[in-house]
Design an enzyme around this catalytic site. Sequence first.
Site, PDB file in Angstrom:
ATOM      1  N   ASN A 155     -19.196   5.358 -46.610  1.00 37.59           N
ATOM      2  CA  ASN A 155     -19.871   4.116 -46.976  1.00 37.59           C
ATOM      3  C   ASN A 155     -18.910   3.017 -47.408  1.00 37.59           C
ATOM      4  O   ASN A 155     -19.260   1.844 -47.381  1.00 37.59           O
ATOM      5  CB  ASN A 155     -20.898   4.378 -48.087  1.00 37.59           C
ATOM      6  CG  ASN A 155     -20.347   5.221 -49.204  1.00 37.59           C
ATOM      7  OD1 ASN A 155     -19.849   6.329 -48.981  1.00 37.59           O
ATOM      8  ND2 ASN A 155     -20.396   4.717 -50.414  1.00 37.59           N
ATOM      9  N   HIS A 205     -33.419   2.077 -46.322  1.00 37.76           N
ATOM     10  CA  HIS A 205     -32.993   0.700 -46.609  1.00 37.76           C
ATOM     11  C   HIS A 205     -31.644   0.331 -46.002  1.00 37.76           C
ATOM     12  O   HIS A 205     -31.213  -0.810 -46.088  1.00 37.76           O
ATOM     13  CB  HIS A 205     -33.029   0.415 -48.119  1.00 37.76           C
ATOM     14  CG  HIS A 205     -31.939   1.050 -48.934  1.00 37.76           C
ATOM     15  ND1 HIS A 205     -30.889   0.346 -49.450  1.00 37.76           N
ATOM     16  CD2 HIS A 205     -31.757   2.333 -49.339  1.00 37.76           C
ATOM     17  CE1 HIS A 205     -30.111   1.153 -50.162  1.00 37.76           C
ATOM     18  NE2 HIS A 205     -30.610   2.368 -50.110  1.00 37.76           N
ATOM     19  N   THR A 241     -47.374  12.906 -53.626  1.00 34.81           N
ATOM     20  CA  THR A 241     -48.149  12.149 -52.631  1.00 34.81           C
ATOM     21  C   THR A 241     -47.200  11.287 -51.802  1.00 34.81           C
ATOM     22  O   THR A 241     -46.311  10.632 -52.356  1.00 34.81           O
ATOM     23  CB  THR A 241     -49.179  11.259 -53.363  1.00 34.81           C
ATOM     24  OG1 THR A 241     -50.004  12.120 -54.138  1.00 34.81           O
ATOM     25  CG2 THR A 241     -50.019  10.463 -52.382  1.00 34.81           C
ATOM     26  N   CYS A 328     -23.157   1.607 -55.744  1.00 32.89           N
ATOM     27  CA  CYS A 328     -23.401   2.439 -56.911  1.00 32.89           C
ATOM     28  C   CYS A 328     -22.233   2.410 -57.884  1.00 32.89           C
ATOM     29  O   CYS A 328     -22.402   2.591 -59.065  1.00 32.89           O
ATOM     30  CB  CYS A 328     -23.634   3.882 -56.488  1.00 32.89           C
ATOM     31  SG  CYS A 328     -24.436   4.017 -54.923  1.00 32.89           S
TER      32      CYS A 328
HETATM   33  C1  LIG Z   1     -23.253   7.560 -47.630  1.00 33.85           C
HETATM   34  C2  LIG Z   1     -24.402   7.339 -48.563  1.00 33.85           C
HETATM   35  N1  LIG Z   1     -25.106   8.383 -49.014  1.00 33.85           N
HETATM   36  C3  LIG Z   1     -26.153   8.244 -49.846  1.00 33.85           C
HETATM   37  C4  LIG Z   1     -26.539   7.007 -50.289  1.00 33.85           C
HETATM   38  C5  LIG Z   1     -27.690   6.892 -51.214  1.00 33.85           C
HETATM   39  O1  LIG Z   1     -28.860   6.450 -50.557  1.00 33.85           O
HETATM   40  P1  LIG Z   1     -30.069   5.887 -51.400  1.00 33.85           P
HETATM   41  O2  LIG Z   1     -29.661   4.540 -51.909  1.00 33.85           O
HETATM   42  O3  LIG Z   1     -31.215   5.805 -50.427  1.00 33.85           O
HETATM   43  O4  LIG Z   1     -30.344   6.883 -52.473  1.00 33.85           O
HETATM   44  C6  LIG Z   1     -25.817   5.866 -49.878  1.00 33.85           C
HETATM   45  C7  LIG Z   1     -26.166   4.528 -50.400  1.00 33.85           C
HETATM   46  O5  LIG Z   1     -25.307   3.700 -50.623  1.00 33.85           O
HETATM   47  C8  LIG Z   1     -24.740   6.036 -48.976  1.00 33.85           C
HETATM   48  O6  LIG Z   1     -24.024   4.998 -48.542  1.00 33.85           O
END
Ligand SMILES: Cc1ncc(COP(=O)(O)O)c(C=O)c1O
Length: 389
Positions: A155, A205, A241, A328
Site C-alpha cells: 500500500n 473503498h 446482519t 493508518c
Molecule cells: C494493503 C491494505 N490492507 C488492508 C487495508 C485495510 O482496509 P480497510 O480500510 O478496509 O480496513 C488497507 C487500507 O489502507 C490496505 O492498504
Amino acid sequence: MKRIFMDNASTTKVDPEVLNTMLPYFTEYYGNPSSIHAFGREARKAVDTARTNIADLISAKDDEIIFTAGGTESDNLAIKGISYLNKEKRTTKGPHIITSTIEHPGVLETCRHLETQGYQVKYLPVDTDGIIDLMDLRKSISKNTFLITIMFANNEIGTIQPIEEIGKISHEHDIIFHTDAVQAVAKLPIDVKKQHIDLLSLSSHKLHGPKGVGALYIRNGVKVQPIIHGGGHEKGIRSSTLNVPGIVGLGKACDLAEKRMTKDIPYMKTLRDLLIKNTLQIEESYLNGHPKKRLVNNAHFRFTGIEGESLLLGLDEQGIATSTGSACSSQKLQASHVLLAIGLDPVQAHGSLRLSLGRGNTKEEVNYVSKIIPQVVEKLRMMSPLWNR
Ligand SMILES: Cc1ncc(COP(=O)(O)O)c(C=O)c1O
C-alpha cells in the site's frame, strides 16, 4: 482553488453509478436479507448479485465469498480463523505462520497478537525494491507451518509480490496461502485458482465503493474458524446482519472494475509513468519501490533534504492531496516500517511522498502536480538544514 486528489491508495471517490445502485437499498428495499418475506427476498437477491460480481472479478465461485466490514476484518478473519483451527501447533516448534515485514497493520498486528497467544511467526525481509526472496520463503517453512500470508501489492510503495510462485510453494507444502489484495484488486488481473490463493482480502473503498465493507474469498474446502459469533450469517463464518447497501455498492464497484479494467489499467499506468518521469527531473529525487513490478497507480518518491510531511502540507496548500505513507500510520511520527524494511534510513524515510492515482485523474492534473512539486521542494530545501547546496 482547484483541488486534486492523488491519494487514491488511502481511499477513492464512490463512483456515481455505485451510489445510484446503493440508494434504493436504504429507503425502498430495506429488508433484512435473512427474512423470508418479499422485502427480505429483494435484499437477498441484491446480496447474491454482489457476491457474483465480486467472485467474477477474482475468478472465484459465488459461495467462496464472505462479506466483512473491510480489509482489516478480512485479514483478521483469515489469519485468526486459520490459526485458531491450528491451536495445537502452538506447542510445537514454528514458524507456524510466515509473513513479511512490509505487510499492512491489518496483517502485522494480527500476527503480533497471535505471537502473544503462543504462535510463532516468521517475518520475511524484503529486498531494496520491497520483494520477498522465494528461496528465503522455502527455507523458512517448517513442518509446523500452516499459514503463509503475503500481501499482493504494497500500500505504500506499490511493489507487487510474485504471488503465483508464493501460492505454488505454499501448496507444494500443503500450507494455506492468504493474500491481502486490498490494493491490488481492480489494478491488475487476479485469478485465485491460477495463482494458488486460498484466502484473499479485499476492501470496497479502494475501488470506488463505499467505506466499511469488504470481503474475504475462502477457497471451497478451506476451513476458517469464525472470529465474530452470533446469528450464523454467512454460513456461520461471519455473524451480523448484512450491510446490504454497502454490499450492493461493493458488488457494483467490482462489476464496473471488471468492465473498465482493460481501459483503466493502461490509462493509470500512462499517467503514473508521466508523473514519475517528470518528478525524477528534480535534483536528488528517487523512486521508492520496484520500477516495473509496481501498481499502475502508485508513484512513491523521496527527496534529499526535505521532510515528507512538510511537502505534503505544502502541496495541500496548493490543493493537491497526497500522503507520506499508509493512511493508518500517517498520524504516527515513526518512520514507515515499509521504508525502513527496504533499507532506507529514518531520515530518508521521512523524506518520502506517495502519490496514488485513480481513474478520475487527468493528464492535465499530472502536469499541474509535476509543476508544483519542484516549486514546493525548492522552497523547503531553501529552509532545510539538511540541504546545503
Ligand atoms: C494493503 C491494505 N490492507 C488492508 C487495508 C485495510 O482496509 P480497510 O480500510 O478496509 O480496513 C488497507 C487500507 O489502507 C490496505 O492498504
